[in-house]
Write an enzyme that holds these catalytic residues in place. Structure first.
Site, PDB file in Angstrom:
ATOM      1  N   LYS A 150       0.845  -1.184   0.000  1.00  0.00           N
ATOM      2  CA  LYS A 150       0.000   0.000   0.000  1.00  0.00           C
ATOM      3  C   LYS A 150       0.886   1.242   0.000  1.00  0.00           C
ATOM      4  O   LYS A 150       1.767   1.395   0.852  1.00  0.00           O
ATOM      5  CB  LYS A 150      -0.911   0.002   1.235  1.00  0.00           C
ATOM      6  N   LYS A 246     -13.567  -6.781  -7.932  1.00  0.00           N
ATOM      7  CA  LYS A 246     -13.981  -7.062  -6.550  1.00  0.00           C
ATOM      8  C   LYS A 246     -15.483  -7.283  -6.556  1.00  0.00           C
ATOM      9  O   LYS A 246     -16.226  -6.484  -7.142  1.00  0.00           O
ATOM     10  CB  LYS A 246     -13.618  -5.901  -5.620  1.00  0.00           C
TER      11      LYS A 246
END
Length: 326
Positions: A150, A246
């Site tokens: 991240k 997703k």
């Protein structure tokens, strides 16, 4: 007997901390939909897409509004017009898939005409932090073959270099979480190439994808927040080489499976991702992951998972057991 739909919010603590460019999380609230038909029960889970303005409460309310339609026999195909894409439709769609599998005795993978599921490589997430902290986290995750970092913009090269020191042999993908809008993305991508980064997720804010029109990146760019369902694809062609599917964004396995085929027809590569979720939310996503070049399905590893969850060992996640889902 008439089918009945109920839903509830469940809270699960995050293991340690989960930090991305938008902030930190200490827990996740998931919404579980259940459809009961006689002695059979189907379950599905959704996690609110916070950057779309969803919350667990709004997802719960959306699900509950479908009780009459489900009682009247609404099928998965009907949900595509009854509900917008998002976590609520995902939960109801998954519950219907689960119910159908139990009623027919045909597992979901067979209904999707997929090969028999096998353990699958999944990425493991290294949360955003100072380079030193991310290096320590990478060393601790040395048993994982594929790491997902991240990032947040300023200082990202130092972060990637630190993780590479901590995990010299791991495969790396990075997720900018829309934070590179003010960066020289092409220069940054070339700099990251020497660290053997394989994929860059969502470098620019959703809706500002035109910023990539002149970017010639040596590393494939992957649309995440900019890609939801099939209707999203038109603005991504030529700007991204991959999309991140997703189920909470797409609104369920039904739409996600159709999105796989639509993206392939356009020559796009596939990644399957997840929100923070329990194994019940990951189970249907596993079957999209089977069709993707990259899978990032480590949500249950980042939280205190529900009992009877999916098996994670080393770098792999195992297919869901029928007692859990599908």
């Amino acid at each position: 007997m008439t089918r009945s739909l109920t839903a509830r919010i469940e809270r699960y603590p995050v293991r340690g901390s989960f930090v991305i460019a938008r902030g930190a999380k200490t827990h996740v609230d998931v919404v579980v939909a259940e459809i009961v038909d006689g002695a059979l029960r189907g379950r599905g889970e959704g996690t609110a897409i916070y950057y779309r303005g969803e919350s667990a409460d709004t997802v719960l309310a959306q699900i509950e509004r479908q009780a009459d339609a489900i009682a009247a026999g609404a099928a998965r195909a009907d949900l595509l017009t009854l509900m917008p894409h998002g976590a609520a439709r995902n939960a109801v769609d998954a519950a219907l898939w689960d119910l159908e599998a139990k009623a027919s005795g045909i597992p979901v993978w067979q209904a999707l005409d997929l090969p028999r599921p096998q353990p699958m490589l999944t990425a493991y997430t290294i949360s955003l932090g100072e380079p030193g902290a991310m290096e320590v986290a990478a060393r601790a995750a040395s048993g994982h073959e594929l790491l997902k970092l991240k990032l947040s913009g300023e200082g990202d090269l130092d972060r990637v270099a630190a993780v590479r020191r901590g995990a010299p042999d791991a495969r790396l993908i990075v997720d900018a979480n829309e934070a590179w809008g003010g960066q020289d993305i092409e220069r940054l991508a070339h700099a990251l190439d020497k660290y053997r980064v394989e994929l860059i997720e969502q470098p620019v804010p959703a809706g500002e994808d035109h910023l990539l029109d002149t970017v010639n990146s040596p590393i494939p760019l992957c649309a995440d927040e900019s890609c939801h369902d099939r209707a999203s694809l038109g603005t991504l062609i030529g700007r991204y080489r991959f999309i991140n599917i997703k189920l909470d964004k797409a609104g369920g396995l039904t739409e996600a499976h159709a999105l796989v085929h639509a993206a392939r027809l356009r020559g796009m590569g596939l990644m399957t991702g997840c929100m923070l979720s329990t194994s019940l939310g990951i189970a249907p996503a596993f079957y999209i992951g089977m069709q993707s070049q990259f899978a990032d399905l480590d949500g249950p590893l980042l939280i205190e998972d529900r009992d009877g969850g999916m098996r994670f060992q080393g770098s792999d996640v195992w297919p869901p057991e029928p007692a859990l889902w599908g």
